[in-house]
Write a protein that holds these residues in place. Structure first.
Motif, short mmCIF file in Angstrom:
data_model
loop_
_atom_site.label_atom_id
_atom_site.label_comp_id
_atom_site.label_asym_id
_atom_site.label_seq_id
_atom_site.Cartn_x
_atom_site.Cartn_y
_atom_site.Cartn_z
N ASP A 1 5.46 -4.92 -0.91
CA ASP A 1 4.06 -5.32 -1.29
C ASP A 1 3.28 -4.13 -0.78
N ALA A 2 2.67 -3.26 -1.79
CA ALA A 2 2.00 -2.24 -1.24
C ALA A 2 0.63 -1.93 -2.21
N ILE B 1 9.24 -9.50 -10.21
CA ILE B 1 9.38 -9.05 -11.61
C ILE B 1 10.15 -7.62 -11.52
N TYR B 2 11.66 -7.69 -11.82
CA TYR B 2 12.42 -6.55 -11.69
C TYR B 2 12.47 -6.03 -12.95
N SER B 3 11.89 -4.76 -13.02
CA SER B 3 11.83 -4.03 -14.39
C SER B 3 12.84 -2.79 -14.41
N THR B 4 13.44 -2.93 -15.54
CA THR B 4 14.24 -1.53 -15.66
C THR B 4 13.84 -0.67 -16.68
N THR C 1 8.18 -5.59 -8.47
CA THR C 1 6.62 -5.98 -8.43
C THR C 1 6.68 -7.55 -8.12
N PRO C 2 5.71 -7.68 -7.03
CA PRO C 2 5.54 -9.00 -6.77
C PRO C 2 4.87 -9.90 -7.93
#
Length: 525
Positions: free
Chosen positions: A411-412, A329-332, A341-342
């Motif tokens: 991944d954290a 999930i590539y959020s802007t 986000t994975p």
């Protein structure tokens, strides 16, 4: 002969103390001129785009260009004051150079004015890089105001005995006192303009009063916490105004909810766009969730628990229909900041949401109004996009977000941790019963089952636990210690509901979060 064309050195015939006084005067004129330019620019930026204020634009560029180790050092050393110190440092450097510009103007006005223009040009370039061409306006105002002020003060100072030793009959010209009065008037104007800019900014960045709908899935009753007896332990729920804030911005963004939209695109069956009103009309969930910043050091302050209201992230993704290839999930956000986000973690059944409320109110502007992403159990740098405007389903191979480009982990999960709130490191304590207490968190690991305390390297002893909220929320704890006279080392560790014990292995925040035991010395007696 004019002061621009004279070949006589301005310091000729002056004693050392007079030369120093004259230099200080001219440096002060440069500083005053620059302050007025900065204040005028700040006022214009407050009305248009706060982040385009020259000092903030330069500071933001410094943040982007600063190497990760240096950023982490600043956060460790200064905590939540790191941005204040950064802005203050930028201002100090600018004012030093402004003083140099004033001294240069004593010799030749064009030299001093040129240095001021060069400083503004740097700020203008930073504003354009951070925003758009329209963000040049505050810098242009700063240039015109600063140079005009320096020109005016230069004319007054050059007509005095202090400004031109070629004139010996100073009674025929404005006095040094007149120059100081003129500079004082400009300084007062700078204070007024700067204050007006701050006032307007505070008005624009104030929280929005919106009546939020009742959640379709409420969080339920919230426990009282440990109470007044343990007042030095962090409250179970953090008030909005006290909740930590860590992001790359030096300003508080002003995003209009009436024009705001959230778009879902990329590897989806259908691209969708939602307005703020659309979110209000959906089924909302209410959850108590603890957020943690990856920059939080062992025992650090960048963690907090709050009650969040929002739309399930999976509800929105299901409407769009996620494709088969996406793993990210590539959020802007509204200004182009990106976070990855994975996908599998955000959609594995945890209460991920697009939040619009915090502790019973609309999101504060500083915390992401109109909407932000929240994924429990993941550090904020990969899960908590504030002021979010776009969600793109894609792959890590296809798109790389801001922190990924800087070699942070993709991944954290939040690491199990206990923090001692009381006593404080190196605190002087009285003998007798002393409370050692704090908070602990272990999201997505069954929550916190127990906390243990160790004194002077002895055996671990179970602490008494505060009320349990849920597995995604932190927990208060305390231990009654019979403190004897002398120096002592106190330590605490957490054990999660699935039996995992907090690791003693020390790790710095970069690249996937700090670890280790919170341990320090106190003195009793």
């Amino acid at each position: 002969m004019s002061s621009e064309s004279t070949t006589t050195p301005p310091s000729a015939g002056l004693s050392r103390s007079q030369r120093l006084g004259a230099t200080a005067l001219w440096a002060g004129l440069g500083v005053v001129s620059t302050l007025l330019g900065m204040a005028a620019a700040h006022l214009v930026a407050a009305v248009t785009t706060p982040s385009a204020s020259p000092v903030l634009a330069v500071g933001s560029q410094v943040i982007d260009l600063t190497p990760t180790p240096m950023k982490e050092w600043a956060i460790r050393q200064f905590g939540s004051a790191d941005k204040i110190i950064l802005v203050g440092s930028v201002i100090i450097v600018v004012l030093i150079l402004a003083g140099v510009a004033g001294v240069l103007a004593r010799r030749r006005l064009a030299l001093g004015a040129g240095l001021l223009v060069a400083l503004v040009a740097l700020a203008a370039a930073a504003a354009v890089v951070q925003g758009s061409v329209t963000d040049l306006l505050p810098s242009l105002v700063a240039a015109v105001t600063g140079v005009a002020s320096l020109w005016w003060l230069h004319g007054k100072a050059s007509a005095t005995k202090a400004g031109s030793v070629a004139r010996t009959d100073s009674s025929q010209h404005p006095s040094r006192r007149g120059v100081l009065i003129a500079a004082g008037a400009l300084a007062a104007a700078a204070a007024v303009l700067g204050g007006a800019g701050r006032f307007i900014t505070n008005l624009r960045t104030g929280n929005v009063d919106i009546t939020l709908p009742e959640p379709a899935s409420p969080a339920g009753d919230f426990p009282e916490g440990l109470g007044d007896e343990f007042g030095q332990i962090t409250p179970l729920r953090i008030d909005n105004e006290d909740f930590y804030r860590v992001d790359t911005r030096l300003d508080t963004p002003v995003v209009d909810q009436d024009s705001w939209t959230l778009t879902i695109d990329g590897d989806v069956e259908r691209e969708l766009t939602f307005t703020f009103d659309d979110l209000l009309e959906m089924d909302l969930i209410e959850r108590d969730i603890t957020l943690t910043c990856v920059s939080n050091s062992v025992g650090g302050e960048f963690v907090g628990g709050a009650r969040w209201l929002g739309v399930r992230l999976t509800d929105l993704l299901d409407m769009a229909g996620v494709g088969d290839t996406a793993d990210q999930i590539y959020s802007t956000d509204f200004d182009g900041m990106t976070i990855s986000t994975p996908l599998d973690l955000a959609t594995d059944g945890r209460d991920s949401m697009i939040a619009i409320g915090m502790n019973g109110e609309a999101l504060p502007r500083a915390h992401g109004f109109p909407a932000r992403m929240i994924v429990p159990g993941l550090y904020g740098f990969i899960s908590a996009t504030k002021w979010i405007t776009r969600i793109t389903l894609t792959t890590y191979a296809e798109k790389s977000a801001y922190w990924t480009d800087r070699d942070w982990a993709t991944d954290a999960p939040i690491k199990i941790s206990a923090r001692i709130d009381t006593p404080q490191p190196l605190e002087q304590l009285a003998t007798g019963e002393t409370i050692i207490g704090g908070v602990a968190w272990a999201q997505q690991s069954g929550g916190i089952d127990k906390v243990q305390v160790r004194v002077d390297g002895g055996a671990w002893q179970d602490a008494e636990m505060g009320p349990e909220v849920n597995n995604d929320y932190w927990r208060q704890w305390f231990y009654r210690w019979d403190a004897s006279e002398g120096g002592h080392t106190v330590a605490a560790r957490a054990i999660s509901g699935d039996g995992t014990t907090q690791t003693p292995a020390r790790a710095m925040p970069f690249p996937d979060g700090a670890s280790g035991i919170h341990e320090f010395r106190v003195t009793v007696g």
